[in-house]
Design a protein around this motif. Structure first.
Motif, mmCIF file in Angstrom:
data_model
loop_
_atom_site.group_PDB
_atom_site.id
_atom_site.type_symbol
_atom_site.label_atom_id
_atom_site.label_comp_id
_atom_site.label_asym_id
_atom_site.label_seq_id
_atom_site.Cartn_x
_atom_site.Cartn_y
_atom_site.Cartn_z
ATOM 1 N N TYR A 19 1.011 -1.480 -0.299
ATOM 2 C CA TYR A 19 -0.055 -0.458 -0.470
ATOM 3 C C TYR A 19 0.892 1.114 -0.535
ATOM 4 O O TYR A 19 2.147 1.559 0.364
ATOM 5 C CB TYR A 19 -0.925 0.118 0.993
ATOM 6 C CG TYR A 19 0.034 0.864 2.425
ATOM 7 C CD1 TYR A 19 -0.363 1.561 3.022
ATOM 8 C CD2 TYR A 19 0.586 -0.841 3.063
ATOM 9 C CE1 TYR A 19 0.259 2.017 3.934
ATOM 10 C CE2 TYR A 19 0.842 -0.277 4.781
ATOM 11 C CZ TYR A 19 1.134 1.135 4.512
ATOM 12 O OH TYR A 19 1.711 1.487 5.946
ATOM 13 N N VAL A 64 -7.033 0.061 0.129
ATOM 14 C CA VAL A 64 -6.293 1.387 1.238
ATOM 15 C C VAL A 64 -7.010 2.318 -0.254
ATOM 16 O O VAL A 64 -7.512 3.120 -0.233
ATOM 17 C CB VAL A 64 -5.156 1.052 1.062
ATOM 18 C CG1 VAL A 64 -4.355 2.317 1.504
ATOM 19 C CG2 VAL A 64 -4.410 0.260 1.971
ATOM 20 N N TRP A 83 0.373 -5.516 6.071
ATOM 21 C CA TRP A 83 0.535 -4.572 5.056
ATOM 22 C C TRP A 83 1.799 -4.321 4.713
ATOM 23 O O TRP A 83 2.676 -4.084 5.773
ATOM 24 C CB TRP A 83 -0.128 -3.638 5.787
ATOM 25 C CG TRP A 83 -2.188 -3.927 6.082
ATOM 26 C CD1 TRP A 83 -2.021 -4.728 7.153
ATOM 27 C CD2 TRP A 83 -2.620 -4.256 5.037
ATOM 28 N NE1 TRP A 83 -3.384 -4.614 6.976
ATOM 29 C CE2 TRP A 83 -3.764 -5.076 6.023
ATOM 30 C CE3 TRP A 83 -2.940 -3.830 3.907
ATOM 31 C CZ2 TRP A 83 -5.011 -5.047 5.234
ATOM 32 C CZ3 TRP A 83 -4.140 -3.681 3.799
ATOM 33 C CH2 TRP A 83 -5.513 -4.267 4.090
ATOM 34 N N TYR A 99 4.365 -1.509 3.695
ATOM 35 C CA TYR A 99 4.461 0.177 2.677
ATOM 36 C C TYR A 99 5.506 0.353 1.201
ATOM 37 O O TYR A 99 6.702 -1.200 0.903
ATOM 38 C CB TYR A 99 5.586 1.214 3.627
ATOM 39 C CG TYR A 99 5.064 2.099 3.359
ATOM 40 C CD1 TYR A 99 3.776 3.092 3.101
ATOM 41 C CD2 TYR A 99 6.224 3.459 3.132
ATOM 42 C CE1 TYR A 99 3.905 4.792 2.587
ATOM 43 C CE2 TYR A 99 5.855 4.266 2.423
ATOM 44 C CZ TYR A 99 5.024 5.578 2.578
ATOM 45 O OH TYR A 99 4.701 6.732 2.433
ATOM 46 N N LEU A 101 -7.103 -1.920 10.519
ATOM 47 C CA LEU A 101 -6.610 -0.860 9.236
ATOM 48 C C LEU A 101 -8.205 0.190 9.020
ATOM 49 O O LEU A 101 -7.523 0.750 8.767
ATOM 50 C CB LEU A 101 -6.154 -2.034 7.784
ATOM 51 C CG LEU A 101 -5.136 -0.569 7.184
ATOM 52 C CD1 LEU A 101 -4.086 -1.126 7.470
ATOM 53 C CD2 LEU A 101 -5.659 -1.645 5.666
ATOM 54 N N ILE A 141 -7.681 3.817 9.051
ATOM 55 C CA ILE A 141 -7.916 4.618 8.877
ATOM 56 C C ILE A 141 -8.803 6.343 8.934
ATOM 57 O O ILE A 141 -8.654 7.500 8.616
ATOM 58 C CB ILE A 141 -8.307 4.239 7.381
ATOM 59 C CG1 ILE A 141 -6.637 3.363 6.661
ATOM 60 C CG2 ILE A 141 -8.417 5.350 6.206
ATOM 61 C CD1 ILE A 141 -7.269 2.501 5.907
ATOM 62 N N LEU A 167 0.178 4.825 6.282
ATOM 63 C CA LEU A 167 -1.388 5.554 6.295
ATOM 64 C C LEU A 167 -1.405 6.492 5.825
ATOM 65 O O LEU A 167 -2.198 7.605 5.557
ATOM 66 C CB LEU A 167 -2.011 4.299 6.997
ATOM 67 C CG LEU A 167 -2.065 3.267 7.061
ATOM 68 C CD1 LEU A 167 -3.222 2.974 8.436
ATOM 69 C CD2 LEU A 167 -2.887 3.021 5.628
ATOM 70 N N THR A 205 -0.393 8.501 2.594
ATOM 71 C CA THR A 205 -1.306 7.567 2.254
ATOM 72 C C THR A 205 -2.211 8.302 2.074
ATOM 73 O O THR A 205 -2.689 9.268 0.713
ATOM 74 C CB THR A 205 -1.624 6.662 2.463
ATOM 75 O OG1 THR A 205 -0.440 5.472 2.043
ATOM 76 C CG2 THR A 205 -2.028 5.741 1.215
#
Length: 306
Positions: free
Chosen positions: A160, A171, A195, A197, A232, A236, A283, A286
């Protein structure tokens, strides 16, 4: 490496890899079915599912390393996914491996967490994509054993990060839905997933190309930890700062989902690689990328790789 060939260079991981290679002063060549140009990359137009086309590109470029990331990426269990998985993932990948074996260049091969891990029982892939990736890894090991192909197989877990343009992936879908104030419709969310990166994954590709002692090895590239989809998504929601409630259970769970954490000790020992980006930090980066994109100030994933 001074000259590299990247397949799948316009994709999520491939685009980040291309940018890093260019930043390091590497001469980068890439393959696409449709005409492309620019970005500091020399593009070659070819259909890799054609053996002659694949060999023609590899022989013309004469790369020191081929990063093979191209393929048909779909988690669909439908019968319609079988033919493109065989053509664009298995056949195209085998053609690249054979061409590399004939020209003597190294290959860093992108595998998948969806490949069933070796066990005492016959492995059962959970999708046409997983079956094609499993077979492709087997061809890589066979060509190494019989023909000395210098191939390193990196089994990637759930990657992700910023710039993932496929909004059907979890995601990007959840983040962009929440930023727009729309409740994302999800399955139960109970599946645990490893997960990792995207920049950490690119680090692994570059490290694998730099090592001469890894030929024939398969290494897991992930975080080494499992986090459920539900957890997750909750993270977020917190980072976005919204009161939108995701709709868990709105979709059915898919059958034969892979549940396994990456065994990263071998990558640490053989590749000198460990994931460095904590989940919350990844996250947050992102989310900020998609937030900027939604207000029109962020380039596309391909443009960001230039």
């Amino acid at each position: 490496m001074t000259r590299a060939l990247v397949t799948g260079a316009s994709g999520f991981i491939g685009g980040r890899l291309v940018r890093r290679l260019l930043d390091a002063g590497t001469e980068v060549h890439a393959v696409a079915r449709r005409p492309r140009e620019g970005g500091g990359v020399q593009w070659w137009r070819a259909d890799l599912s054609d053996p002659a086309a694949a060999e023609g590109v590899v022989r013309s470029v004469r790369p020191e390393v081929v990063y093979h990331l191209a393929g048909y990426v779909s988690g669909s269990r439908d019968l319609a996914a079988v033919a493109p998985s065989v053509r664009d993932t298995l056949a195209a990948g085998v053609n690249v491996l054979v061409a590399a074996a004939r020209t003597g260049c190294k290959v860093v091969l992108a595998g998948s967490m969806e490949e069933p891990a070796p066990s005492g029982e016959e492995p059962v892939p959970g999708s046409p994509y997983a079956a094609a990736k499993l077979a492709l890894g087997s061809y890589g090991r066979m060509l190494h054993a019989l023909h000395g192909l210098q191939v390193v197989h990196l089994r990637l877990f759930m990657v992700y990060g910023p710039g993932q343009e496929d909004r059907e992936k979890l995601v990007p879908y959840v983040v962009t839905s929440l930023l727009r104030g729309v409740p994302p419709r999800l399955a139960s969310g109970e599946r645990p997933v490893d997960w990792v990166y995207v920049e950490d994954v690119v680090d692994a590709f570059l490290a694998a190309a730099a090592k001469d002692s890894l030929a024939g090895h398969t290494l897991d590239i992930g975080s080494g930890a499992l986090v459920t989809v539900r957890a997750l998504v909750a993270e977020i929601v917190t980072l976005v700062g919204t009161d939108v409630t995701p709709e868990f259970g709105a979709l059915p769970d898919r059958p034969l989902e892979t549940v396994r954490a990456a065994e990263i000790e071998r990558a640490k020992a053989l590749l000198d690689w460990v994931p460095r980006t904590p989940l919350r930090e990844g996250l947050r980066s992102t989310i900020e990328w998609y937030r900027a994109e939604l207000i029109g100030s962020q380039p596309s994933a391909y443009e960001a790789s230039r």
